[in-house]
Design a protein around this motif. Sequence first.
Motif, PDB file in Angstrom:
ATOM      1  N   THR A  84      12.716 -51.487  72.332  1.00 41.46           N
ATOM      2  CA  THR A  84      11.960 -52.518  71.608  1.00 41.46           C
ATOM      3  C   THR A  84      12.449 -53.913  71.982  1.00 41.46           C
ATOM      4  O   THR A  84      11.652 -54.835  72.230  1.00 41.46           O
ATOM      5  CB  THR A  84      12.083 -52.313  70.090  1.00 41.46           C
ATOM      6  N   VAL A  85      13.781 -54.086  72.046  1.00 40.36           N
ATOM      7  CA  VAL A  85      14.340 -55.387  72.438  1.00 40.36           C
ATOM      8  C   VAL A  85      14.016 -55.676  73.906  1.00 40.36           C
ATOM      9  O   VAL A  85      13.648 -56.804  74.261  1.00 40.36           O
ATOM     10  CB  VAL A  85      15.861 -55.420  72.206  1.00 40.36           C
ATOM     11  N   SER A  86      14.133 -54.662  74.762  1.00 41.28           N
ATOM     12  CA  SER A  86      13.841 -54.860  76.187  1.00 41.28           C
ATOM     13  C   SER A  86      12.415 -55.345  76.395  1.00 41.28           C
ATOM     14  O   SER A  86      12.155 -56.228  77.227  1.00 41.28           O
ATOM     15  CB  SER A  86      14.067 -53.556  76.959  1.00 41.28           C
ATOM     16  N   GLU A  87      11.480 -54.765  75.635  1.00 40.11           N
ATOM     17  CA  GLU A  87      10.080 -55.178  75.751  1.00 40.11           C
ATOM     18  C   GLU A  87       9.896 -56.627  75.293  1.00 40.11           C
ATOM     19  O   GLU A  87       9.156 -57.407  75.914  1.00 40.11           O
ATOM     20  CB  GLU A  87       9.195 -54.248  74.926  1.00 40.11           C
ATOM     21  N   ALA A  88      10.583 -56.996  74.203  1.00 39.42           N
ATOM     22  CA  ALA A  88      10.506 -58.379  73.721  1.00 39.42           C
ATOM     23  C   ALA A  88      11.093 -59.342  74.744  1.00 39.42           C
ATOM     24  O   ALA A  88      10.543 -60.421  74.989  1.00 39.42           O
ATOM     25  CB  ALA A  88      11.233 -58.503  72.382  1.00 39.42           C
ATOM     26  N   VAL A  89      12.198 -58.948  75.371  1.00 40.60           N
ATOM     27  CA  VAL A  89      12.840 -59.800  76.366  1.00 40.60           C
ATOM     28  C   VAL A  89      11.942 -59.966  77.594  1.00 40.60           C
ATOM     29  O   VAL A  89      11.867 -61.062  78.177  1.00 40.60           O
ATOM     30  CB  VAL A  89      14.212 -59.216  76.764  1.00 40.60           C
ATOM     31  N   LYS A  90      11.252 -58.903  77.996  1.00 38.30           N
ATOM     32  CA  LYS A  90      10.331 -59.014  79.133  1.00 38.30           C
ATOM     33  C   LYS A  90       9.276 -60.088  78.877  1.00 38.30           C
ATOM     34  O   LYS A  90       8.930 -60.871  79.762  1.00 38.30           O
ATOM     35  CB  LYS A  90       9.657 -57.666  79.390  1.00 38.30           C
ATOM     36  N   THR A  91       8.751 -60.111  77.658  1.00 40.06           N
ATOM     37  CA  THR A  91       7.757 -61.123  77.306  1.00 40.06           C
ATOM     38  C   THR A  91       8.364 -62.518  77.356  1.00 40.06           C
ATOM     39  O   THR A  91       7.749 -63.467  77.860  1.00 40.06           O
ATOM     40  CB  THR A  91       7.176 -60.851  75.904  1.00 40.06           C
ATOM     41  N   LEU A  92       9.589 -62.661  76.841  1.00 39.23           N
ATOM     42  CA  LEU A  92      10.251 -63.967  76.856  1.00 39.23           C
ATOM     43  C   LEU A  92      10.554 -64.410  78.291  1.00 39.23           C
ATOM     44  O   LEU A  92      10.475 -65.610  78.597  1.00 39.23           O
ATOM     45  CB  LEU A  92      11.540 -63.907  76.035  1.00 39.23           C
TER      46      LEU A  92
END
Length: 210
Positions: A84-92
Amino acid sequence: MTAEPAPNTPFDPDQQNHPPSVDRKIVAALERLSGVFRLLLWQQATGEGLSPLQLQLLVFLRFHRPGQDTVSHLAREYHVSRPTVSEAVKTLEHKQLVQRHADPADLRSHSLQLTPGGRELADRASQFAGPLHQPVARLPARQKLSLYQSLFGVIDELQQAGVIPVQRMCFSCRFYGQQPDSGHFCHLLQIPLEGAQLRLDCPEHEIGPA
């Protein structure tokens, strides 16, 4: 047909008020405040074109030291999975708000760093809780201190019960101690800790023995 008894819950107004239960009213009040916090966070995040989690990650990275800037640490901090964090970081990253930096000692490990644009956004967005700050700021000093110490104790008990992970607070730190004459004491700074000096999020925190 006999009605089933209501469950024991702080969200039933009858159980809050008949007879008056301060315990239940406090829990219900905390739930109201958490709802306000979630609303303010959501409004700020959507205004910036982000999800609430993405905004929280930016603000956390802005104000916390290296070593707390990995995906695994952020997943623990916000009680979500690493994917979940990895996906958020990809967007950032796609929005050019965050950059990954490989660890020279372990190329599989990456730290996260804000770009100048990410830092600017985090500074602006970190003000989202302003409406909560204002009523707290208007409380009398003694009432503020009492409220802080009470919340500090509640968070510590939740931590000890395993409801939340270990917090970077004095009571879980290896440098924390108690002395008969002065009460709370920090062995790192070598100072007694008065109520307002107890830290909820300490940069020097090191987990103490269980």
